[in-house]
Scaffold this motif. Structure first.
Motif, PDB file in Angstrom:
ATOM      1  N   PRO A 240       0.845  -1.206   0.000  1.00  0.00           N
ATOM      2  CA  PRO A 240       0.000   0.000   0.000  1.00  0.00           C
ATOM      3  C   PRO A 240       0.880   1.257   0.000  1.00  0.00           C
ATOM      4  O   PRO A 240       1.289   1.743   1.037  1.00  0.00           O
ATOM      5  N   ASP A 241       1.157   1.769  -1.189  1.00  0.00           N
ATOM      6  CA  ASP A 241       2.086   2.892  -1.339  1.00  0.00           C
ATOM      7  C   ASP A 241       1.794   3.657  -2.625  1.00  0.00           C
ATOM      8  O   ASP A 241       2.699   4.005  -3.378  1.00  0.00           O
ATOM      9  N   MET A 242       0.496   3.925  -2.885  1.00  0.00           N
ATOM     10  CA  MET A 242       0.122   4.650  -4.091  1.00  0.00           C
ATOM     11  C   MET A 242      -1.024   5.593  -3.778  1.00  0.00           C
ATOM     12  O   MET A 242      -1.896   5.282  -2.962  1.00  0.00           O
ATOM     13  N   SER A 243      -1.019   6.745  -4.418  1.00  0.00           N
ATOM     14  CA  SER A 243      -2.084   7.727  -4.199  1.00  0.00           C
ATOM     15  C   SER A 243      -3.419   7.214  -4.716  1.00  0.00           C
ATOM     16  O   SER A 243      -3.481   6.349  -5.585  1.00  0.00           O
TER      17      SER A 243
ATOM     18  N   ALA B  92      -5.167  -0.859  -7.834  1.00  0.00           N
ATOM     19  CA  ALA B  92      -3.826  -1.416  -7.638  1.00  0.00           C
ATOM     20  C   ALA B  92      -3.050  -1.337  -8.942  1.00  0.00           C
ATOM     21  O   ALA B  92      -3.628  -1.428 -10.033  1.00  0.00           O
ATOM     22  N   ALA B  93      -1.749  -1.155  -8.841  1.00  0.00           N
ATOM     23  CA  ALA B  93      -0.873  -1.129 -10.011  1.00  0.00           C
ATOM     24  C   ALA B  93      -0.154  -2.463 -10.122  1.00  0.00           C
ATOM     25  O   ALA B  93       0.442  -2.948  -9.155  1.00  0.00           O
ATOM     26  N   ASN B  94      -0.201  -3.044 -11.316  1.00  0.00           N
ATOM     27  CA  ASN B  94       0.475  -4.326 -11.562  1.00  0.00           C
ATOM     28  C   ASN B  94       1.712  -4.150 -12.434  1.00  0.00           C
ATOM     29  O   ASN B  94       2.376  -5.137 -12.766  1.00  0.00           O
ATOM     30  N   ARG B  95       2.016  -2.886 -12.794  1.00  0.00           N
ATOM     31  CA  ARG B  95       3.164  -2.646 -13.663  1.00  0.00           C
ATOM     32  C   ARG B  95       3.874  -1.370 -13.234  1.00  0.00           C
ATOM     33  O   ARG B  95       3.234  -0.372 -12.902  1.00  0.00           O
ATOM     34  N   ALA B  96       5.200  -1.397 -13.235  1.00  0.00           N
ATOM     35  CA  ALA B  96       6.004  -0.233 -12.875  1.00  0.00           C
ATOM     36  C   ALA B  96       7.283  -0.260 -13.709  1.00  0.00           C
ATOM     37  O   ALA B  96       7.707  -1.319 -14.183  1.00  0.00           O
ATOM     38  N   PRO B  97       7.933   0.880 -13.868  1.00  0.00           N
ATOM     39  CA  PRO B  97       9.051   0.964 -14.812  1.00  0.00           C
ATOM     40  C   PRO B  97      10.416   0.670 -14.221  1.00  0.00           C
ATOM     41  O   PRO B  97      10.605   0.643 -13.002  1.00  0.00           O
TER      42      PRO B  97
ATOM     43  N   SER C 136      -1.465   0.946 -14.132  1.00  0.00           N
ATOM     44  CA  SER C 136      -0.006   1.001 -14.128  1.00  0.00           C
ATOM     45  C   SER C 136       0.442   2.227 -13.357  1.00  0.00           C
ATOM     46  O   SER C 136      -0.306   3.195 -13.222  1.00  0.00           O
ATOM     47  N   THR C 137       1.658   2.199 -12.853  1.00  0.00           N
ATOM     48  CA  THR C 137       2.250   3.376 -12.235  1.00  0.00           C
ATOM     49  C   THR C 137       3.586   3.635 -12.900  1.00  0.00           C
ATOM     50  O   THR C 137       4.285   2.690 -13.295  1.00  0.00           O
TER      51      THR C 137
ATOM     52  N   GLY D  12      11.457 -12.725  -7.291  1.00  0.00           N
ATOM     53  CA  GLY D  12      10.476 -13.764  -7.545  1.00  0.00           C
ATOM     54  C   GLY D  12       9.202 -13.689  -6.733  1.00  0.00           C
ATOM     55  O   GLY D  12       8.463 -14.675  -6.632  1.00  0.00           O
ATOM     56  N   ILE D  13       8.923 -12.524  -6.141  1.00  0.00           N
ATOM     57  CA  ILE D  13       7.690 -12.339  -5.368  1.00  0.00           C
ATOM     58  C   ILE D  13       6.727 -11.504  -6.197  1.00  0.00           C
ATOM     59  O   ILE D  13       7.001 -10.344  -6.503  1.00  0.00           O
ATOM     60  N   GLU D  14       5.602 -12.099  -6.587  1.00  0.00           N
ATOM     61  CA  GLU D  14       4.609 -11.370  -7.385  1.00  0.00           C
ATOM     62  C   GLU D  14       3.789 -10.466  -6.474  1.00  0.00           C
ATOM     63  O   GLU D  14       3.368 -10.891  -5.397  1.00  0.00           O
ATOM     64  N   GLY D  15       3.545  -9.241  -6.913  1.00  0.00           N
ATOM     65  CA  GLY D  15       2.803  -8.345  -6.045  1.00  0.00           C
ATOM     66  C   GLY D  15       2.099  -7.226  -6.762  1.00  0.00           C
ATOM     67  O   GLY D  15       2.212  -7.048  -7.981  1.00  0.00           O
ATOM     68  N   LEU D  16       1.354  -6.457  -5.969  1.00  0.00           N
ATOM     69  CA  LEU D  16       0.625  -5.283  -6.443  1.00  0.00           C
ATOM     70  C   LEU D  16       0.936  -4.108  -5.530  1.00  0.00           C
ATOM     71  O   LEU D  16       1.155  -4.282  -4.329  1.00  0.00           O
ATOM     72  N   VAL D  17       0.934  -2.912  -6.097  1.00  0.00           N
ATOM     73  CA  VAL D  17       1.024  -1.685  -5.310  1.00  0.00           C
ATOM     74  C   VAL D  17      -0.392  -1.163  -5.139  1.00  0.00           C
ATOM     75  O   VAL D  17      -1.101  -0.947  -6.132  1.00  0.00           O
ATOM     76  N   LEU D  18      -0.815  -0.964  -3.898  1.00  0.00           N
ATOM     77  CA  LEU D  18      -2.201  -0.606  -3.609  1.00  0.00           C
ATOM     78  C   LEU D  18      -2.351   0.892  -3.350  1.00  0.00           C
ATOM     79  O   LEU D  18      -1.532   1.494  -2.650  1.00  0.00           O
TER      80      LEU D  18
END
Length: 397
Positions: A189-192, A198-203, A343-344, A357-363
């Motif tokens: 949980p670290d997104m405005s 939730a973001a599943n992609r980041a650069p 995406s973020t 190797g840990i799959e995750g989302l940013v909430l």
């Protein structure tokens, strides 16, 4: 899924804890008070808690620690905080993570609660909702599950230091330290924005510094004997495409410095910038182009160019059919949240988790106008975020 709706979070407790944690000074590499407070709270919840020494590794790497923190005493330092709580039923462990540090200006933060539930600072500092909102939502979500008496799987938490400095805390972790983490599923949980997205992609994110070296001479008496480093660097900058290189990649040069006096042909000029891309190979290709332009342009002036770079983040994408995405959407439906996947273009500790190797989302966790003195959150968002955390723990499908 019925048990998720029956779990109750305490909004008043959430607000009290949010105000308590935001009052702690916790700049990057000054998270000691925050770490001690969080460790005590985790132990009260039954967690086994460990702290690494990530700050020692960071201190040994040039350019990592901010100027204002270099001379800070060891009493201000902290490491990444890891906690493990044994589950009461079999199942894959789940990892929750929110960082302990805040951006500046942060000293003397104080939260003000308005009648409509908005929480803000006094306007001279950031509020610290980035990422105290995430911290309290994780803690309250876990409390709510434990108080409900519902069976749950193993729970892991990782509260890193120095996330705001390109995820230095988690990036400093060794393979052995990452090996202690059992979970292959993470939520950060670290997104405005309102909880429910939730973001599943980041650069990928690469920073670079180009140093152009010419030759100094007197600008009045014999300028022709000099090689003008600023002019060479400036011409190189004009040749570099900036902004959106394509739909997935950006490039920017944000700082140029050079020269030592108006009567001296400048011998050196530096240009600093960053590259971001959803495709790591594209980021590297852009860096190669920037490097070649600086070198070729400098040589055309009789100067030289040296380009140094750091890869801070690696791009990742968590698949739409992955466990985290399917679980997140399922819990959101149960709680009446949107369940949007987006995406973020910012980084987070989830970039580091993906590398291991840990799959995750940013909430999204209910923080708004982060990284500014206008930052705020809302009590209703904190409560919704805590319910989401509880739901992610309890969902066992």
């Amino acid at each position: 899924m019925k048990e998720i709706n029956k779990v109750c979070v305490s909004e008043s407790r959430l607000v009290r804890e949010f105000i308590e944690l935001t009052a702690l000074d916790s700049p990057s590499f000054g998270e000691r008070k925050m770490a001690d407070c969080l460790a005590a709270k985790l132990r009260e919840l039954g967690f086994a808690v460990e702290e690494d020494r990530a700050w020692e590794k960071a201190l040994s790497e040039e350019g990592i620690v901010p100027e204002g923190q270099k001379e800070a005493g060891r009493s201000d330092r902290a490491g990444n905080l890891y906690g493990f709580l044994q589950g009461t039923i079999p199942g894959q462990p789940v990892l929750f993570s929110a960082h302990m540090d805040t951006v500046e200006p942060s000293k003397g933060k104080k939260a003000f609660l308005e009648p409509d539930g908005t929480i803000h600072s006094d306007g001279t500092t950031v509020l610290g909702a980035d990422d105290v909102a995430g911290l309290v939502e994780i803690l309250e979500g876990i409390r709510a599950v434990l108080e409900s008496g519902n069976p749950h799987r193993d729970i892991e938490v990782l509260f890193p230091i120095a996330e705001e400095l390109y995820t230095v805390g988690t990036s400093s972790m060794t393979e052995e330290e990452f090996g202690k983490i059992r979970a292959k599923e993470a939520y950060v949980p670290d997104m405005s924005g309102m909880p429910g997205t939730a973001a599943n992609r980041a650069p990928s994110l690469i920073s670079f510094r180009a140093t152009v070296t010419g030759r100094a001479s007197h600008a009045g008496f014999e300028p022709e004997k000099g090689i003008h480093a600023i002019q060479a660097a400036a011409e190189a900058v004009t040749k570099i495409k900036m902004g959106h290189i394509d739909e997935e990649t950006t490039c920017n040069i944000g700082v140029i410095q050079g020269g030592s006096g108006t009567n001296i042909v400048p011998e050196e000029c530096t240009a600093e910038g960053e590259i971001r891309s959803y495709v790591h190979e594209k980021a590297l290709a852009c860096l190669d182009r920037v490097t070649e332009i600086f070198r070729q342009t400098a040589e055309s002036f009789g100067a030289s160019a040296d380009v140094r770079y750091t890869v801070h983040l690696h791009a990742y994408e968590t698949g739409m059919e992955s466990v985290p995405v399917r679980r997140f959407r399922r819990v959101c439906r149960s709680l009446g949240l949107t369940g949007d996947i987006t995406s973020t273009f910012g980084g987070s500790d989830n970039n580091t988790f993906a590398e291991h190797g840990i799959e995750g989302l940013v909430l999204s966790c209910g923080m708004y106008q982060a990284h500014s003195v206008k930052e705020y959150t809302r009590t209703a968002d904190l409560a919704a975020g805590a319910k989401l955390i509880a739901g992610l723990i309890l969902d066992s499908e």
